[in-house]
Design a protein around this motif. Structure first.
Motif, PDB file in Angstrom:
ATOM      1  N   ARG A  86       0.835  -1.208   0.000  1.00  0.00           N
ATOM      2  CA  ARG A  86       0.000   0.000   0.000  1.00  0.00           C
ATOM      3  C   ARG A  86       0.866   1.254   0.000  1.00  0.00           C
ATOM      4  N   MET A  87       0.463   2.215  -0.810  1.00  0.00           N
ATOM      5  CA  MET A  87       1.088   3.528  -0.831  1.00  0.00           C
ATOM      6  C   MET A  87      -0.022   4.565  -0.609  1.00  0.00           C
ATOM      7  N   ASP A  88       0.143   5.427   0.384  1.00  0.00           N
ATOM      8  CA  ASP A  88      -0.876   6.422   0.704  1.00  0.00           C
ATOM      9  C   ASP A  88      -0.745   7.656  -0.180  1.00  0.00           C
ATOM     10  N   ARG A  89      -0.626   7.399  -1.469  1.00  0.00           N
ATOM     11  CA  ARG A  89      -0.614   8.454  -2.476  1.00  0.00           C
ATOM     12  C   ARG A  89      -1.349   7.923  -3.702  1.00  0.00           C
ATOM     13  N   GLY A  90      -1.784   8.823  -4.564  1.00  0.00           N
ATOM     14  CA  GLY A  90      -2.561   8.434  -5.721  1.00  0.00           C
ATOM     15  C   GLY A  90      -1.743   7.716  -6.778  1.00  0.00           C
ATOM     16  N   PHE A  91      -2.448   7.257  -7.831  1.00  0.00           N
ATOM     17  CA  PHE A  91      -1.810   6.459  -8.872  1.00  0.00           C
ATOM     18  C   PHE A  91      -0.728   7.226  -9.624  1.00  0.00           C
ATOM     19  N   ALA A  92      -0.802   8.541  -9.660  1.00  0.00           N
ATOM     20  CA  ALA A  92       0.204   9.318 -10.377  1.00  0.00           C
ATOM     21  C   ALA A  92       1.615   9.032  -9.879  1.00  0.00           C
ATOM     22  N   HIS A  93       1.742   8.575  -8.621  1.00  0.00           N
ATOM     23  CA  HIS A  93       3.060   8.292  -8.037  1.00  0.00           C
ATOM     24  C   HIS A  93       3.386   6.792  -8.051  1.00  0.00           C
ATOM     25  N   PHE A  94       2.494   5.982  -8.620  1.00  0.00           N
ATOM     26  CA  PHE A  94       2.649   4.530  -8.487  1.00  0.00           C
ATOM     27  C   PHE A  94       3.883   3.994  -9.198  1.00  0.00           C
ATOM     28  N   GLU A  95       4.096   4.386 -10.438  1.00  0.00           N
ATOM     29  CA  GLU A  95       5.136   3.739 -11.229  1.00  0.00           C
ATOM     30  C   GLU A  95       6.530   3.971 -10.660  1.00  0.00           C
ATOM     31  N   ALA A  96       6.800   5.191 -10.180  1.00  0.00           N
ATOM     32  CA  ALA A  96       8.102   5.464  -9.555  1.00  0.00           C
ATOM     33  C   ALA A  96       8.264   4.627  -8.289  1.00  0.00           C
TER      34      ALA A  96
END
Length: 603
Positions: free
Chosen positions: A197-207
């Motif tokens: 889980r990452m508590d940020r939106g998908f825009a930050h997912f790939e990095a």
């Protein structure tokens, strides 16, 4: 203090056919939270969402839903057979306190009338009815699996706006990158049976994903080197200290077991495009072409030139005539008026959106080889079909699998694999992104960017158009098409708005002919739809109810000893008062807006 989660999954495991699909997954959704669930095709995203919805029981783990919390799940294949109409189906999901007018509003926004009979619905219409069924009651938790499937660009952008306006918590699965970026606030990555889980939106997912995989490979490499060092020590080290040897041997066996069980990141698709000889500079020239079917005009007086190396995107609402336009530009269909001229030395490959050219009875290997031998020739290089299958993430044992049993994503990959093996200098792609996972989409984008030939593509994926198209041909309605330089975002800057939904008259009849140019044209005015009328009628009573609730809460807070006696109740009352006052302000603003509109329209 943060509110407790509405829905929690812990230590979820599920095995299908002896292979663990989900090993140790967790999911937690707080009130109002919007999370996206991402992962490769076949990683178990849809299954995990069904477990969250209570439709599938896991082999291990716990599922907890706050008592009284309502959940709505968007079914991939909805069953409407027990209902007389789409309206009856959507209304069946409403609760006692829900607004009955919302069912009609949602159906109207999704291009349905509510009178459609379930037996006559297409797959896309059934999915849109299911979406209205899920949204109508405004539940506490929305679980949406590919909600943008079968929606055109106007409907996708409307859906984004509608979901943003809801207070429901959401878990979204989608291959539409822009849709996830605009909506998600948290990202849950399901990979090799585990969730992160990452508590940020998908825009930050790939990095974030790339950093996780890089660290994982680094840790695995360190384990590999330590394993080799321990093996050398056992072979050549001092053997007198028996107990230490036994302990280190046990550690070595444990590390070997860990190394064997390590599941590396799922492979990526390797796309190699077989390009033919270069085409002429002019690929397609359309000179004032028009095309109509009955009284419907799909293309009117279009002139266009497509040159070698162009990447032309075609966008418009469903029913605007995008596929017809492709057929005109490629010479498949003749125009009613005007002329189409195709360039010299064209070798065209077409990828149709319905996969109709796949033989359902043929195997994967036969589809790729044409039933001739067990090799594929790509760009003059002979390759075994099993190796080529692996490039597109097909397992060797799938070589004899019939096309009919493949998933939508697998069929799309098979279509891509077959199309890209054929020499071409003109690629025609009609909705190529359907059912592709994000990693495969990235590679398809790179392939199109590097392709030396010309590309004509139809897509509802805004991010895909931004990354691939050099210009867009946009439907303006009534058969008019205009070209804009750049991708979808560039088109909005030039045009001032996105793609608008096609206006459909009753009984699908054409709209009245425009008035004479000499006649004065009155400015277009907004009309009151049934939702506006309903709000205008019900808002005064709603405002009165909110004011009464505010008075009750204020009476509770008027007690000067409340905070000292019961601070938790004081906190809840304060939050409730703030929410009610916000609702009152919004309702009053809406009522004033509608009253002014009614006066403008003459009552």
């Amino acid at each position: 203090m943060a509110a407790p989660p509405l829905l929690t999954l812990q230590n979820i495991a599920l095995t299908f056919g002896g292979t663990p699909l989900i090993q140790n997954a967790e999911l937690s959704i707080a009130p109002g939270e919007r999370a996206c669930l991402v992962g490769r095709n076949g990683s178990g995203k849809s299954t995990l969402l069904k477990i969250a919805a209570g439709l599938v029981e896991s082999d291990r783990g716990t599922r907890f839903v706050q008592p009284g919390a309502t959940i709505r799940y968007l079914a991939q294949e909805p069953d409407l057979g027990a209902f007389e109409s789409t309206l009856a189906y959507v209304e069946s999901g409403l609760g006692p306190g829900d607004d009955p007018y919302r069912a009609r509003y949602l159906l109207e926004q999704l291009g349905l009338t509510g009178e459609e009979q379930p037996a006559s619905l297409s797959g896309g219409e059934g999915r849109r009815a299911a979406l209205a069924h899920a949204l109508a009651p405004a539940p506490d938790i929305l679980l949406l699996d590919e909600p943008t499937n079968h929606l055109d660009l106007p409907a996708i952008e409307w859906l984004e706006s509608e979901l943003k306006s809801l207070r429901s918590a959401m878990v979204l699965i989608s291959h539409d990158r822009r849709f996830l970026e605009d909506l998600s606030e948290a990202t849950i990555w399901l990979d090799r049976g585990l969730t992160r889980r990452m508590d940020r939106g998908f825009a930050h997912f790939e990095a974030w994903r790339d950093a996780v995989l890089e660290q994982e490979e680094l840790d695995h490499h360190k384990l590999d080197r330590k394993l080799a060092a321990e093996a050398d020590w056992l072979r050549y080290g001092v053997t007198a200290r028996r107990k230490r040897n036994v302990r280190r041997l046990g550690n070595l066996h444990a590390m070997r077991q860990q190394y064997r069980e390590h599941r590396g990141a799922v492979g990526t698709v390797t796309m190699t495009l077989a390009e033919s000889e270069q085409s002429g500079t002019l690929v397609v020239e359309a000179d004032k072409i028009s095309k109509s079917y009955g009284e419907r005009t799909l293309v009117s007086d279009l002139s266009l030139r497509i040159l070698r190396g162009d990447r032309l995107g075609i966008v418009g609402p469903n029913g605007a005539g995008k596929t017809t336009l492709i057929n005109l530009l490629t010479g498949v269909t003749k125009p009613d008026e005007g002329r189409i001229r195709l360039g010299s030395n064209l070798q065209m490959i077409t990828l149709d959106q319905r996969r109709m050219s796949l033989d359902p009875n043929a195997t994967v290997a036969e589809t790729l080889t044409g039933g001739r031998g067990d090799t594929v020739v790509i760009g003059g290089i002979t390759k075994h079909v099993i190796g080529y299958m692996k490039d597109f993430l097909f397992a060797p044992e799938q070589a004899r699998t019939p096309v009919s049993v493949l998933s939508g994503g697998e069929r799309n990959r098979l279509m891509l694999a077959r199309a890209l093996a054929q020499p071409s200098n003109l690629l025609v792609l009609d909705e190529p992104t359907n059912d592709l996972d994000l990693e495969t989409l990235d590679l398809l984008q790179e392939m199109i960017t590097d392709y030396a030939g010309t590309v004509i593509l139809v897509s509802h994926d805004r991010d895909f158009l931004d990354r691939t198209a050099s210009s867009l041909l946009v439907s303006e309605g009534e058969g008019v098409w205009n070209e804009y330089a750049g991708g979808y975002t560039d088109m909005i800057r030039q045009r001032g708005q996105g793609v608008q939904a096609r206006v459909i008259a009753k009984d699908d009849k054409p709209r009245a002919a425009p008035k004479s140019a000499s006649a004065p044209t009155a400015p277009a005015r907004r009309k009151m739809n049934f939702n506006d009328q309903h709000d205008l009628k019900t808002l005064p009573a709603k405002i009165g109810e909110i004011e009464a609730k505010i008075a009750k809460v204020q009476a509770i807070m008027a007690d000067p000893q409340l905070y000292a006696r019961d601070p938790e109740r004081f906190q809840k009352a304060s939050m409730a008062l703030a929410t009610l006052q916000s609702d009152l302000s919004a309702s009053e603003d809406r009522w004033i807006e509608l009253e002014m509109l009614k006066d403008e329209l003459g009552g």
